[in-house]
Design an enzyme around this catalytic site. Structure first.
Site, PDB file in Angstrom:
ATOM      1  N   ALA A  13      93.136  27.238  36.811  1.00 38.47           N
ATOM      2  CA  ALA A  13      93.838  27.431  35.538  1.00 38.47           C
ATOM      3  C   ALA A  13      95.355  27.341  35.653  1.00 38.47           C
ATOM      4  O   ALA A  13      96.064  27.700  34.721  1.00 38.47           O
ATOM      5  CB  ALA A  13      93.448  28.787  34.938  1.00 38.47           C
ATOM      6  N   SER A  14      95.857  26.838  36.768  1.00 33.47           N
ATOM      7  CA  SER A  14      97.312  26.741  36.907  1.00 33.47           C
ATOM      8  C   SER A  14      97.882  25.555  36.145  1.00 33.47           C
ATOM      9  O   SER A  14      99.096  25.484  35.923  1.00 33.47           O
ATOM     10  CB  SER A  14      97.700  26.644  38.389  1.00 33.47           C
ATOM     11  N   GLY A  18      92.153  23.785  32.529  1.00 38.97           N
ATOM     12  CA  GLY A  18      91.968  25.209  32.761  1.00 38.97           C
ATOM     13  C   GLY A  18      93.048  26.035  32.099  1.00 38.97           C
ATOM     14  O   GLY A  18      92.775  27.053  31.458  1.00 38.97           O
ATOM     15  N   ASP A  69      90.780  30.358  46.710  1.00 39.22           N
ATOM     16  CA  ASP A  69      90.170  29.136  47.236  1.00 39.22           C
ATOM     17  C   ASP A  69      88.681  29.246  46.955  1.00 39.22           C
ATOM     18  O   ASP A  69      87.973  30.034  47.601  1.00 39.22           O
ATOM     19  CB  ASP A  69      90.430  29.010  48.735  1.00 39.22           C
ATOM     20  N   TYR A 163      81.442  11.334  44.254  1.00 43.40           N
ATOM     21  CA  TYR A 163      82.020  12.103  43.146  1.00 43.40           C
ATOM     22  C   TYR A 163      80.941  12.423  42.110  1.00 43.40           C
ATOM     23  O   TYR A 163      80.847  13.560  41.625  1.00 43.40           O
ATOM     24  CB  TYR A 163      83.166  11.330  42.507  1.00 43.40           C
ATOM     25  N   LYS A 167      79.778  16.163  40.760  1.00 47.23           N
ATOM     26  CA  LYS A 167      79.903  16.608  39.366  1.00 47.23           C
ATOM     27  C   LYS A 167      78.529  16.877  38.757  1.00 47.23           C
ATOM     28  O   LYS A 167      78.355  17.840  37.991  1.00 47.23           O
ATOM     29  CB  LYS A 167      80.655  15.574  38.528  1.00 47.23           C
TER      30      LYS A 167
END
Length: 277
Positions: A13-14, A18, A69, A163, A167
């Site tokens: 969320a930085s 997010g 992490d 990938y 996902k």
């Protein structure tokens, strides 16, 4: 319904999606746990957990930045414990943190393959496992994965199988956990953008501003997430939502405010991965 007084644990969320989800919740007066790795500014990706916390509090919420992490069990356990100590519990988990690498099989080093699986599938599983005991005590508990709809067409595997596997691992967590915890009243849903989004990752790593100009701002995903997270969890679970479809269901018909380039028509926007025309 709104998210006032609710505690959201949001991974990654930085910045980006997010942070956008956290800011939308903050406008309701929510508590937002910013669980991400970026404590120091990244040379190419702006924003840290602390700058995001300042924005969330300026928007009307309460923020708790925690260096996390999501590949590390102890790190996640510590972040969850700090969230519960600060806010008394967890009402919503948003599994947003994700790694991306669109290389093919011969081009992708094994360590990058491992990173994709560790962050996307394993990280989602780990954060969900550690948050669930607290979600069981919440009044309207939700787990939201930023994951695509499951579609086994080879086109989604051909160019970047690693990938896609990672996902879809997140998506399969939705599929399985929605049923596993249906009787416990926890809503499990996936949300995915219909179009490309303008994020720092796209601008700096995945094509640049010219590419992101053919997309939308992350606020469209945040608004769709808000609608999902304010539904009764027992009645809203096991869904693979697309942001635009969610907002149409919520009564939105004009999406122009989300477009990065106001001169482009809706038909000129670039579809995101895993979305069929």
């Amino acid at each position: 319904m709104d998210l006032k007084g609710k505690t959201l644990f949001i991974t990654g969320a930085s910045r980006g999606v997010g942070k956008a989800i956290g800011l939308r919740a903050a406008r309701d007066g929510a508590n937002v746990v910013i669980a991400a790795k970026t404590a120091e500014p990244h040379p190419k990706l702006p924003g840290t957990i602390y700058s995001a916390a300042e924005e969330i509090e300026a928007a009307g919420g309460r923020a708790l930045p925690v260096v996390t992490d999501i590949r590390d069990e102890t790190s996640v356990e510590t972040a969850v414990a700090k969230a519960v100590e600060r806010f008394g519990g967890i009402d919503v988990l948003v599994n947003n943190a994700s790694a991306i690498n669109l290389a093919g099989t011969l081009e992708l080093p094994l360590k990058r393959f491992d990173l994709l699986q560790q962050v996307n599938t394993r990280g989602t599983y780990l954060c969900t496992q550690k948050c669930l005991p607290h979600l069981f005590n919440a009044g309207n508990p939700h787990v939201l994965m930023l994951a695509p709809p499951l579609d086994m067409h080879p086109r989604w595997f051909r160019d970047h199988p690693a990938y896609t596997i990672s996902k879809y691992g997140m998506s399969m967590c939705v599929l399985g956990m929605a049923e596993e915890f249906r009787d416990r009243g926890v809503g499990f849903n996936a949300l995915w953008p219909r179009t490309l989004l303008k994020t720092a990752a796209v601008d700096n790593l995945l094509g640049g501003p010219e590419v992101s100009s053919r997309g939308r701002y992350p606020t469209i995903v945040a608004d769709a997430a808000h609608w999902i997270l304010t539904r009764p969890a027992r009645e809203c679970t096991g869904n693979f939502f697309i942001d635009e479809q969610v907002l149409r269901q919520a009564g939105v018909s004009d999406f122009s405010r989300y477009r990065v380039d106001s001169d482009r028509s809706e038909g000129e926007l670039q579809l995101d991965l895993f979305i069929r025309p």
